[in-house]
Design a protein around this motif. Structure first.
Motif, mmCIF file in Angstrom:
data_model
loop_
_atom_site.group_PDB
_atom_site.id
_atom_site.type_symbol
_atom_site.label_atom_id
_atom_site.label_comp_id
_atom_site.label_asym_id
_atom_site.label_seq_id
_atom_site.Cartn_x
_atom_site.Cartn_y
_atom_site.Cartn_z
ATOM 1 N N GLY A 221 20.184 24.307 -11.145
ATOM 2 C CA GLY A 221 20.742 22.963 -11.222
ATOM 3 C C GLY A 221 20.215 21.982 -10.196
ATOM 4 N N SER A 222 19.388 22.461 -9.257
ATOM 5 C CA SER A 222 18.904 21.535 -8.227
ATOM 6 C C SER A 222 17.463 21.105 -8.511
ATOM 7 N N VAL A 223 17.187 19.817 -8.307
ATOM 8 C CA VAL A 223 15.913 19.213 -8.708
ATOM 9 C C VAL A 223 14.920 19.196 -7.560
ATOM 10 N N SER A 224 13.667 19.607 -7.844
ATOM 11 C CA SER A 224 12.544 19.330 -6.940
ATOM 12 C C SER A 224 11.680 18.288 -7.638
ATOM 13 N N GLN A 225 11.447 17.191 -6.983
ATOM 14 C CA GLN A 225 10.714 16.091 -7.610
ATOM 15 C C GLN A 225 9.356 15.926 -6.949
ATOM 16 N N GLY A 226 8.303 16.279 -7.676
ATOM 17 C CA GLY A 226 6.947 16.105 -7.156
ATOM 18 C C GLY A 226 6.195 15.010 -7.878
ATOM 19 N N THR A 227 6.896 14.260 -8.720
ATOM 20 C CA THR A 227 6.245 13.216 -9.518
ATOM 21 C C THR A 227 5.717 12.090 -8.637
ATOM 22 N N ARG A 228 4.468 11.688 -8.917
ATOM 23 C CA ARG A 228 3.901 10.500 -8.299
ATOM 24 C C ARG A 228 3.857 9.383 -9.332
ATOM 25 N N ILE A 229 4.057 8.163 -8.894
ATOM 26 C CA ILE A 229 3.876 7.008 -9.771
ATOM 27 C C ILE A 229 2.820 6.102 -9.166
ATOM 28 N N VAL A 230 2.124 5.362 -10.016
ATOM 29 C CA VAL A 230 1.061 4.464 -9.573
ATOM 30 C C VAL A 230 1.241 3.126 -10.273
ATOM 31 N N SER A 231 1.247 2.068 -9.481
ATOM 32 C CA SER A 231 1.398 0.724 -10.023
ATOM 33 C C SER A 231 0.222 -0.140 -9.591
ATOM 34 N N VAL A 232 -0.018 -1.193 -10.367
ATOM 35 C CA VAL A 232 -1.066 -2.157 -10.019
ATOM 36 C C VAL A 232 -0.510 -3.103 -8.962
ATOM 37 N N GLU A 233 -1.298 -3.346 -7.932
ATOM 38 C CA GLU A 233 -0.865 -4.224 -6.839
ATOM 39 C C GLU A 233 -1.968 -5.234 -6.550
ATOM 40 N N PRO A 234 -1.591 -6.492 -6.316
ATOM 41 C CA PRO A 234 -2.609 -7.456 -5.892
ATOM 42 C C PRO A 234 -3.091 -7.128 -4.492
ATOM 43 N N VAL A 235 -4.394 -7.248 -4.251
ATOM 44 C CA VAL A 235 -4.956 -6.965 -2.919
ATOM 45 C C VAL A 235 -5.888 -8.091 -2.501
ATOM 46 N N GLY A 236 -6.326 -8.045 -1.267
ATOM 47 C CA GLY A 236 -7.249 -9.049 -0.750
ATOM 48 C C GLY A 236 -6.486 -10.207 -0.136
ATOM 49 N N ALA A 237 -7.233 -11.013 0.625
ATOM 50 C CA ALA A 237 -6.613 -12.092 1.395
ATOM 51 C C ALA A 237 -5.823 -13.035 0.490
ATOM 52 N N ALA A 238 -6.399 -13.383 -0.642
ATOM 53 C CA ALA A 238 -5.731 -14.328 -1.545
ATOM 54 C C ALA A 238 -4.940 -13.603 -2.622
ATOM 55 N N LYS A 239 -4.826 -12.256 -2.469
ATOM 56 C CA LYS A 239 -4.139 -11.426 -3.471
ATOM 57 C C LYS A 239 -4.727 -11.676 -4.864
ATOM 58 N N GLY A 240 -6.016 -11.973 -4.868
ATOM 59 C CA GLY A 240 -6.648 -12.368 -6.132
ATOM 60 C C GLY A 240 -7.278 -11.217 -6.873
ATOM 61 N N SER A 241 -7.422 -10.059 -6.219
ATOM 62 C CA SER A 241 -8.003 -8.946 -6.964
ATOM 63 C C SER A 241 -6.970 -7.839 -7.101
ATOM 64 N N SER A 242 -7.321 -6.870 -7.943
ATOM 65 C CA SER A 242 -6.331 -5.888 -8.327
ATOM 66 C C SER A 242 -6.599 -4.558 -7.648
ATOM 67 N N GLY A 243 -5.569 -3.997 -7.050
ATOM 68 C CA GLY A 243 -5.628 -2.659 -6.475
ATOM 69 C C GLY A 243 -4.499 -1.842 -7.064
ATOM 70 N N TYR A 244 -4.176 -0.740 -6.392
ATOM 71 C CA TYR A 244 -3.118 0.113 -6.917
ATOM 72 C C TYR A 244 -2.405 0.793 -5.772
ATOM 73 N N LEU A 245 -1.187 1.218 -6.050
ATOM 74 C CA LEU A 245 -0.373 1.885 -5.036
ATOM 75 C C LEU A 245 0.269 3.118 -5.654
ATOM 76 N N GLN A 246 0.032 4.277 -5.020
ATOM 77 C CA GLN A 246 0.647 5.529 -5.469
ATOM 78 C C GLN A 246 1.793 5.882 -4.537
ATOM 79 N N ARG A 247 2.911 6.338 -5.096
ATOM 80 C CA ARG A 247 4.026 6.811 -4.260
ATOM 81 C C ARG A 247 4.739 7.962 -4.959
ATOM 82 N N ARG A 248 5.509 8.709 -4.186
ATOM 83 C CA ARG A 248 6.228 9.868 -4.726
ATOM 84 C C ARG A 248 7.665 9.476 -5.019
ATOM 85 N N LEU A 249 8.194 9.964 -6.147
ATOM 86 C CA LEU A 249 9.589 9.678 -6.484
ATOM 87 C C LEU A 249 10.517 10.561 -5.653
#
Ligand SMILES: [Zn+2]
Length: 323
Positions: free
Chosen positions: A128-156
């Motif tokens: 009944g107890s959960v181990s969560q190893g799932t990672r999620i990745v989202s698109v994030e603006p990057v660069g000085a003007a936030k004009g280009s596209s990067g990504y960010l991965q994190r664990r749930l």
């Protein structure tokens, strides 16, 4: 927003053809040489997948293995259906599976971060107890003007057990046991690693549909991944529309991929293959193919599934967004 109630949606189960592992190893040993210069396939004891570089939540991929396909691309395109949230811990309870491990490729739980994201799913339940190893990745603006596209991965966190829209998972007890080990180096054909495996099996087994799932490591080289940005507010009506909406990135080894493949549809509107990957160095997304064929080095561990569970399939389906 409430997650989908599994007692209120269709769930169908159909068996796969399940040949002996040694036979599949033989078929792949011969067939994969059309795509890779060096191929080695064997039946081995699954390595401890809780150890680096895999770092999964369970040791193995064995124990009543089945494939699970949840939802589908029609819930994402042409326009998102936000009510399609799936709680994977609730799914294991609904299926009376404990211990259970789900690994694979799906959409991440957008309510968790407020935007659409990729999910590299690894969730286990034990007593009944959960181990969560799932990672999620989202698109994030990057660069000085936030004009280009990067990504960010994190664990749930273990308290977040939802996914959304679509998913292709291997369900097992996460136990050690015999698995297929597939090592392939230096790509000389056009197919990606998974397509090469799927087409080799399809050529050999024909109408006897085989399904497998597991993990593969890209030890060297780089790959083309996509990451979904937030949901499109305009309808995506063609593969070209979907392609223009997705964000593509080149990411580098070592990368750990999780997912499934099937050699036929079984009249269940199955996605034929789907792998997502992530790395300790912050990469992650949906696997397309390596971009460095000369240095490509794959090492996969797979288990054959006895059946597929098709859960909440879209009533109105289409072929968009399946690549
Ligand atoms: Zn994907």
């Amino acid at each position: 927003m409430a997650s989908v109630d599994y007692s209120q949606v269709p769930i169908k189960e159909k068996p796969f053809h399940k040949p002996p592992l040694t036979e599949v190893a033989d078929v792949l040993s011969r067939g994969l040489t059309a795509t890779f210069e060096a191929v080695s396939v064997a039946v081995v004891e699954c390595p401890d997948l809780t150890r680096p570089p895999f770092n999964l939540t369970t040791q193995g991929l064995c124990g009543d293995p089945k494939l699970v396909e949840l939802g589908g691309p029609p819930y994402l395109v042409p326009l998102v259906q936000r009510d399609k949230l799936y709680d994977l811990a609730a799914l294991t309870r609904h299926l009376h599976r404990d211990p259970a491990n789900l690994v694979g490729a799906g959409a991440g739980p957008w309510p968790h971060i407020g935007v659409n994201c990729e999910g590299i799913i690894d969730l286990s339940v034990r007593n009944g107890s959960v181990s969560q190893g799932t990672r999620i990745v989202s698109v994030e603006p990057v660069g000085a003007a936030k004009g280009s596209s990067g990504y960010l991965q994190r664990r749930l966190p273990p308290t977040e057990t939802r996914t959304a829209l679509l998913g292709n998972y291997l369900l097992s007890e996460g136990r050690p046991g015999k698995v297929l080990k597939v090592v392939a180096k230096k790509r000389i054909g056009e197919s990606n690693f998974i397509t090469a495996i799927r087409e080799t099996l399809k050529n050999h087994y024909g109408d006897k549909v085989v399904g497998l799932g597991g993990t593969f490591l890209l030890r060297e080289g780089r790959v083309k991944y996509h990451v979904m940005p937030d949901f499109s507010t305009t309808a995506l009506c063609s593969d070209a529309d979907v392609d223009g909406w997705l964000h593509y990135f080149e990411m580098k080894a070592p990368l750990v991929q999780l997912g499934t493949l099937v050699t036929g549809d079984l009249d269940l509107d199955l996605r034929v293959q789907h792998f997502h990957g992530w790395s300790e160095h912050g990469d992650g997304g949906h696997y397309h193919h390596d971009t460095t064929p000369a240095s490509a080095h794959y090492e996969g561990y797979f288990t054959l599934a006895g059946s597929v569970l098709r859960i909440d399939p879209p009533a109105d389906t289409h072929g968009l967004g399946r690549d």
